[in-house]
Every structure is written in structure tokens, then in C-alpha cells.
Design a protein around this motif. Sequence first.
Motif, mmCIF file in Angstrom:
data_model
loop_
_atom_site.group_PDB
_atom_site.id
_atom_site.type_symbol
_atom_site.label_atom_id
_atom_site.label_comp_id
_atom_site.label_asym_id
_atom_site.label_seq_id
_atom_site.Cartn_x
_atom_site.Cartn_y
_atom_site.Cartn_z
ATOM 1 N N THR A 76 31.249 -55.346 -29.493
ATOM 2 C CA THR A 76 30.563 -56.645 -29.557
ATOM 3 C C THR A 76 30.453 -57.133 -30.998
ATOM 4 O O THR A 76 30.246 -58.323 -31.236
ATOM 5 N N PRO A 114 29.751 -61.188 -34.953
ATOM 6 C CA PRO A 114 29.862 -61.065 -33.496
ATOM 7 C C PRO A 114 31.267 -61.436 -33.031
ATOM 8 O O PRO A 114 31.810 -62.462 -33.453
ATOM 9 N N ARG A 149 36.281 -58.770 -22.594
ATOM 10 C CA ARG A 149 35.473 -57.549 -22.597
ATOM 11 C C ARG A 149 34.924 -57.263 -21.206
ATOM 12 O O ARG A 149 34.920 -56.124 -20.742
ATOM 13 N N ARG A 157 33.681 -62.720 -30.470
ATOM 14 C CA ARG A 157 33.517 -63.590 -29.302
ATOM 15 C C ARG A 157 34.739 -64.415 -28.915
ATOM 16 O O ARG A 157 34.984 -64.653 -27.748
ATOM 17 N N ASP A 192 34.674 -62.434 -25.253
ATOM 18 C CA ASP A 192 33.578 -62.003 -24.373
ATOM 19 C C ASP A 192 34.086 -61.854 -22.938
ATOM 20 O O ASP A 192 33.758 -60.880 -22.251
#
Length: 186
Positions: free
Chosen positions: A139, A146, A130, A148, A127
Motif C-alpha cells: 500500500t 501511497p 491489489r 494507488r 488499488d
Amino acid sequence: MEPSPRREQDRAALEAFLLEHNALRVARHGELVESTDHPALLVWSEEEVVGVATYVINGDDCELLTLHARSRFQGTGTALLTAVQAVARRAGCTRLRVVTTNDNVDALRFYQRRGFRLARLRPGAVDENRVELKPEIPTSGAYGIPLRDEVELHLDLVEHDGLHQGVPVDAPGNTVDVPVSRRPNG
Ligand SMILES: CC(C)(COP(=O)(O)OP(=O)(O)OC[C@H]1O[C@@H](n2cnc3c(N)ncnc32)[C@H](O)[C@@H]1OP(=O)(O)O)[C@@H](O)C(=O)NCCC(=O)NCCS
């Protein structure tokens, strides 16, 4: 299938392959690197690149930066990983490490089946990458999981001396007998 080191004239084909796999830029542990700035091993089929591994050697440590096979389940990934290990050993490395992501359960299986151990978990690192480094990171990852976290795996190149690379899934005796648990009151 014999991976070969990149040559100067391979640059265009290498870049096209890495672009196709969204692997020209690699973000991990808060740093963005260009994979084409680093050594690469390529697998060719006729005139076409069908697999690439890029890696960074830093003292006695080797990091596998990218590993991709155009057609899966044909041994390309294993051949590339084995070749990177050989290069790393020749360079005097004692450890090979790789960073993957929480969604990539296929890669987690692939690496662990080949001797890698889970070494680090960085919750939320993808995250952060990103937002700060690579906005094109999706995402949602593999299987709709997800995307992450970073997961780092290590292979001890001293313990895994390169003599026992095979993982014959269908080999006789390569099954695990799981005891059938007794039913209560059964
Ligand atoms: C991870 C990756 C490089 C593996 O490459 P590959 O060429 O598919 O690997 P191999 O063919 O050598 O081995 C694949 C595995 O699939 C298994 N397999 C073979 N046929 C299969 C099938 N039809 N369905 C599912 N699995 C199959 C093989 O037995 C092997 O499993 P094992 O670990 O139990 O031995 C490849 O899947 C890939 O490019 N993934 C996307 C990029 C990626 O995630 N890279 C790693 C990032 S860190």
C-alpha cells in the motif's frame, strides 16, 4: 554493457532475478501477466544477472513490461531501454509504452529524460489491481508515497529514431538558465 536476449538455459537465473524484484507477475490495466512468458533482455556481470527488461510486441506497439537494475546508477537501465527500443524498431513498432505507478518518481524522471511522454493516468488502478489481481502489491510505495494509480508513458519510436539516445547530465551546456525573478519593489 551489452544486453543479450534470454536463452533457454537462462530461465532459472531470470526467474530468480524477477522474483527478487517482485516482478514475476505484472498487473496493469486490469490484467495480470507472467513476465517470464515474454521475451527478455538480460545484462550479465560475470555469471550473474544484473539487469532485466521484459517486453511484449503486439503489431506496431511494444510494451515494456518490466525493467530492473540490480545496482542503480551504473547505466544498466539505460542500456536495457536502448536495447528494447532497437528490438522494437526492428520488429516494426512505432511506439514503446510502459506503465508505472504514481509513487515511482525515479522512473517517471528516468523515462521522461529519455523521450517518453505522459500518456494516461488511471486513478485508483493500482488499488483495484491489489484487490482483484495481485494482493502482494504494497500500500506504500517509493518514498512512503501511497501506491494507488497507474501512469502510462509512451515513446514515439519514429520521432525518436535511436540516433539521439544519450542524456549526458554533466555535459557542458546541459544546464538551464533560469531567470532570476525581480523582487517587487526591488
Ligand atoms: C528505473 C531503473 C531501471 C533505472 O536503472 P539504472 O540502471 O539505475 O539507470 P541508469 O544508471 O541508466 O540511469 C539512472 C539515472 O540516475 C542518475 N544517477 C547517477 N548516479 C546517481 C546518484 N548517485 N544518485 C541519483 N541519481 C544518479 C543517472 O544520471 C540517471 O539519471 P538521468 O535520468 O538524469 O540520466 C532502476 O532505477 C530500477 O531498477 N528501479 C526499480 C524498478 C523500477 O522502478 N523500474 C521501472 C518500473 S516501470
